[in-house]
Motif scaffolding. Sequence first.
Motif, PDB file in Angstrom:
ATOM      1  N   GLN A   9      -4.614  11.603  -0.419  1.00 13.67           N
ATOM      2  CA  GLN A   9      -6.356  12.029  -1.186  1.00 13.67           C
ATOM      3  C   GLN A   9      -6.810  13.574  -0.908  1.00 13.67           C
ATOM      4  O   GLN A   9      -7.215  14.138  -1.577  1.00 13.67           O
ATOM      5  CB  GLN A   9      -7.350  10.877  -0.534  1.00 13.67           C
ATOM      6  N   GLU A  56      -2.381   7.455   3.408  1.00 11.34           N
ATOM      7  CA  GLU A  56      -3.593   7.416   2.394  1.00 11.34           C
ATOM      8  C   GLU A  56      -5.086   8.271   2.251  1.00 11.34           C
ATOM      9  O   GLU A  56      -5.014   8.851   1.221  1.00 11.34           O
ATOM     10  CB  GLU A  56      -4.454   5.707   2.326  1.00 11.34           C
ATOM     11  N   TYR A  65     -16.237  14.568   5.688  1.00  9.19           N
ATOM     12  CA  TYR A  65     -15.327  14.947   4.430  1.00  9.19           C
ATOM     13  C   TYR A  65     -16.825  13.310   2.987  1.00  9.19           C
ATOM     14  O   TYR A  65     -16.806  13.295   1.767  1.00  9.19           O
ATOM     15  CB  TYR A  65     -14.373  14.421   4.429  1.00  9.19           C
ATOM     16  N   ARG A  66     -17.049  12.077   4.268  1.00  8.22           N
ATOM     17  CA  ARG A  66     -17.340  11.526   3.322  1.00  8.22           C
ATOM     18  C   ARG A  66     -18.283  11.165   4.765  1.00  8.22           C
ATOM     19  O   ARG A  66     -18.910  11.039   6.054  1.00  8.22           O
ATOM     20  CB  ARG A  66     -16.483  10.196   3.511  1.00  8.22           C
ATOM     21  N   GLN A 111      -9.326   8.491  -4.489  1.00  5.13           N
ATOM     22  CA  GLN A 111     -10.617   8.325  -4.085  1.00  5.13           C
ATOM     23  C   GLN A 111     -10.974   7.238  -2.963  1.00  5.13           C
ATOM     24  O   GLN A 111      -9.925   6.168  -3.455  1.00  5.13           O
ATOM     25  CB  GLN A 111     -11.495   7.924  -5.366  1.00  5.13           C
ATOM     26  N   ASP A 112     -12.070   7.058  -2.775  1.00  4.23           N
ATOM     27  CA  ASP A 112     -12.543   5.962  -1.638  1.00  4.23           C
ATOM     28  C   ASP A 112     -10.615   5.245  -0.629  1.00  4.23           C
ATOM     29  O   ASP A 112     -11.023   4.090  -0.430  1.00  4.23           O
ATOM     30  CB  ASP A 112     -12.572   5.246  -2.838  1.00  4.23           C
ATOM     31  N   LEU A 113     -10.154   6.357  -0.484  1.00  6.78           N
ATOM     32  CA  LEU A 113      -9.232   5.983   0.815  1.00  6.78           C
ATOM     33  C   LEU A 113      -9.519   6.586   1.989  1.00  6.78           C
ATOM     34  O   LEU A 113      -8.474   5.885   2.614  1.00  6.78           O
ATOM     35  CB  LEU A 113      -7.473   6.403  -0.143  1.00  6.78           C
ATOM     36  N   PRO A 147     -11.069   6.490   5.353  1.00  3.25           N
ATOM     37  CA  PRO A 147     -12.282   5.826   6.492  1.00  3.25           C
ATOM     38  C   PRO A 147     -13.440   6.947   7.107  1.00  3.25           C
ATOM     39  O   PRO A 147     -13.188   7.554   7.255  1.00  3.25           O
ATOM     40  CB  PRO A 147     -10.992   5.269   7.179  1.00  3.25           C
ATOM     41  N   LYS A 148     -15.073   6.031   6.919  1.00  2.66           N
ATOM     42  CA  LYS A 148     -15.430   6.467   7.447  1.00  2.66           C
ATOM     43  C   LYS A 148     -14.965   7.088   8.747  1.00  2.66           C
ATOM     44  O   LYS A 148     -14.775   6.793   9.753  1.00  2.66           O
ATOM     45  CB  LYS A 148     -17.009   5.978   7.697  1.00  2.66           C
ATOM     46  N   ARG A 181       1.041  -0.941  -0.347  1.00  2.00           N
ATOM     47  CA  ARG A 181      -0.463  -0.301  -0.054  1.00  2.00           C
ATOM     48  C   ARG A 181       1.235   1.439  -0.076  1.00  2.00           C
ATOM     49  O   ARG A 181       0.968   2.075  -0.895  1.00  2.00           O
ATOM     50  CB  ARG A 181      -0.665   0.231   1.029  1.00  2.00           C
ATOM     51  N   HIS A 221      -3.454   3.801   6.690  1.00  2.00           N
ATOM     52  CA  HIS A 221      -4.098   5.015   6.365  1.00  2.00           C
ATOM     53  C   HIS A 221      -4.027   6.133   6.721  1.00  2.00           C
ATOM     54  O   HIS A 221      -4.325   6.694   5.932  1.00  2.00           O
ATOM     55  CB  HIS A 221      -5.206   4.403   7.193  1.00  2.00           C
TER      56      HIS A 221
END
Length: 321
Positions: free
Chosen positions: A281, A277, A320-321, A289-291, A293-294, A154, A274
């Motif tokens: 982003q 990542e 953010y999400r 994108q989509d990296l 965590p909620k 990663r 994480h």
Amino acid sequence: MNICSLLPSGTEIAFALGLGDSIVGVTDLCDYPDEAKNKPIVSRSRIDVSSLSSAEVETAMRNILVSGESPYTVDEELLANSNIDIVLTQDLCYFCEIDVGTVENTLVNLDVLPEVLVLNPRTLEEILTCIERVGVACCVPMVAQELLQGMRERIDTIAQRINAVKDRPKVFSIEGVDPLVIGGHWISDVLNMVGVTAYQPGCDAQRIKWHDVVEYAPDKLFIDLCSSDINRNSREVPWLVDQPGWYDLPAVQNGEVYLIDHVYLSRPGPRIVHGLEILAQLTYPDHFQDLIPKGAVAKLDKGIMNFGNFKNSSEWFNLYR
């Protein structure tokens, strides 16, 4: 093998290595994964950072240290009755976690001394080395290698994609407010990987002046205060807003101010990837994108410029999400 983890990152490493059942003691700050919350608490901080401002935490810590006492209490009876084989601890920051000196002074009274594994990473690579050391010490070296292989893949993916990016914004990251602090050790290393050249990998955390931020004029501003989740981060924002030149920062004018949950950056364990990542982003949203965590990041609401009109800090930021 019985493990006592006296730092959250050590607890996260042990669980990631499948050693959760072997953990017989943790600190009150060890909250991940959820199973860690059910473990016996051996060490507690004497300062409740969840209810205090950064300035109040600073004052409380200084008062304790001036008195010659430790900022942490240790349940010596629990420690003595847990038949501990290995203790995971650190010696980098007495503000964040119990230090090795306090640990050794407590362990000296035990009939059988456990092995003390001191985890003091200063770079991202040294975090990986610490994970390997825990795996070897706890007799699961192959599990550690499998975990490290996934983490390295990663990391390499992020690094390769960032190297191909030509248009790089000016980014500034703040890890402490009132007093103002920029992160060091592995945090500076991770920031450097995403192109934040204001930091030297492995350097010590540094106290700075607000005019340093103003002069840098960042295009993006990250607020990831140590020991602070999104809610606590947001409580510190008014101090920043009151500083001269806040509204002139390009990051503020463009709505590029982000709060980041500290657990993804300030804990040198598996979740540091994480953190990398997340930063990648946020810095290069057109390339990653989509990296995220909620619930890990909140963004300044660009439409709100006068923070003084809002008593509820949750109104200032959107997840953010």
